[in-house]
Write an enzyme that holds these catalytic residues in place. Sequence first.
Site, PDB file in Angstrom:
ATOM      1  N   LYS A  54      28.531  11.263  75.354  1.00  0.00           N
ATOM      2  CA  LYS A  54      29.675  10.507  74.847  1.00  0.00           C
ATOM      3  C   LYS A  54      30.919  10.791  75.666  1.00  0.00           C
ATOM      4  O   LYS A  54      31.669   9.872  76.034  1.00  0.00           O
ATOM      5  CB  LYS A  54      29.935  10.860  73.372  1.00  0.00           C
ATOM      6  CG  LYS A  54      28.918  10.290  72.406  1.00  0.00           C
ATOM      7  CD  LYS A  54      29.155  10.811  70.997  1.00  0.00           C
ATOM      8  CE  LYS A  54      28.102  10.280  70.033  1.00  0.00           C
ATOM      9  NZ  LYS A  54      28.203  10.854  68.690  1.00  0.00           N
ATOM     10  N   GLN A  98      30.286  14.758  64.640  1.00  0.00           N
ATOM     11  CA  GLN A  98      28.863  14.661  64.949  1.00  0.00           C
ATOM     12  C   GLN A  98      28.012  15.181  63.789  1.00  0.00           C
ATOM     13  O   GLN A  98      28.223  16.285  63.292  1.00  0.00           O
ATOM     14  CB  GLN A  98      28.552  15.465  66.218  1.00  0.00           C
ATOM     15  CG  GLN A  98      27.122  15.375  66.678  1.00  0.00           C
ATOM     16  CD  GLN A  98      26.731  13.976  67.124  1.00  0.00           C
ATOM     17  OE1 GLN A  98      27.505  13.285  67.780  1.00  0.00           O
ATOM     18  NE2 GLN A  98      25.542  13.539  66.756  1.00  0.00           N
ATOM     19  N   ASP A 121      32.785   5.600  63.741  1.00  0.00           N
ATOM     20  CA  ASP A 121      31.392   5.521  63.287  1.00  0.00           C
ATOM     21  C   ASP A 121      31.206   4.417  62.259  1.00  0.00           C
ATOM     22  O   ASP A 121      30.078   3.976  62.006  1.00  0.00           O
ATOM     23  CB  ASP A 121      30.956   6.860  62.668  1.00  0.00           C
ATOM     24  CG  ASP A 121      30.064   7.670  63.603  1.00  0.00           C
ATOM     25  OD1 ASP A 121      29.480   7.078  64.528  1.00  0.00           O
ATOM     26  OD2 ASP A 121      29.953   8.884  63.407  1.00  0.00           O
TER      27      ASP A 121
END
Length: 289
Positions: A54, A98, A121
């Site tokens: 990422k 995460q 997200d």
Amino acid sequence: MTAEIIDGKAFAARLRATIATDVAALKAKTGHTPGLAVVLVGENPASQVYVRNKAAQTQEVGMNSYEHKLPEDTSQETLLALVQQLNQDPTVDGILVQLPLPAHIDSSLVLLTIDPDKDVDGFHATNVGRLWTGERALVPCTPTGCLLMLKDYLGKLDGKEAVVIGRSNIVGKPMAALLLAESCTVTIAHSKTHDLAAVTRRADIVVAAVGRPEMVRGDWIKPGATVIDVGINRITLDTGKARLVGDVNYAECAEVAGAITPVPGGVGPMTIACLLLNTVTAFQMRRSI
């Protein structure tokens, strides 16, 4: 019939190139650079690789990448305080914590603490509500990637019958909402669906996101249908070696479908690309662009 392969890796590369162009234009217009903050708690090897990828792709498209790596025994209070700090940081447009988090931390509470306007997200209840009511929203990355590939291959989706196999908050439900917004007729199927094969066989579009290796068989697929396989399952072969397969029996379905995504190399590469896309969207939403 042999299905056309929808190459997610190539599509993701093209999307990142478009994002890089958009980022450069936003920098020139606003004098600011979009920024993505990623928080990693613990030493999960898979998460570490994912976070590293990422960061690399964030920088590749010209955005700022902020990594916060915390030890496994970090308290919930410390993590929540960091999230609040990132909420207030004007240089941060997107926040991603995460998953999975260590067992002593309430993941739901952490995700709900993220500012919905920075929730790249797309998991916050506010963004879920925005999606289902047709407002501009940050949408989970995997279904966003699926929709982009479908529209690229099929063009307009109006009137097509779509079956989404799986009802998770991360893929199944938002995928259904996105398809509904494109004027598809949508069925959400799952483990309790009666005669799942017959339901699936009606579909012009099949999105398999159920987490069961090769569950969708070739005789479930309508000839010429477009099949999007979200599943990533590791199976052990008779030789003792492991390989990745999807939720779709690829060999069988590719003989019937009009187009299909492979595993690996289909939906997977789109996830990080769509995370970058969401960061740009968050940057624009926060500045009313």
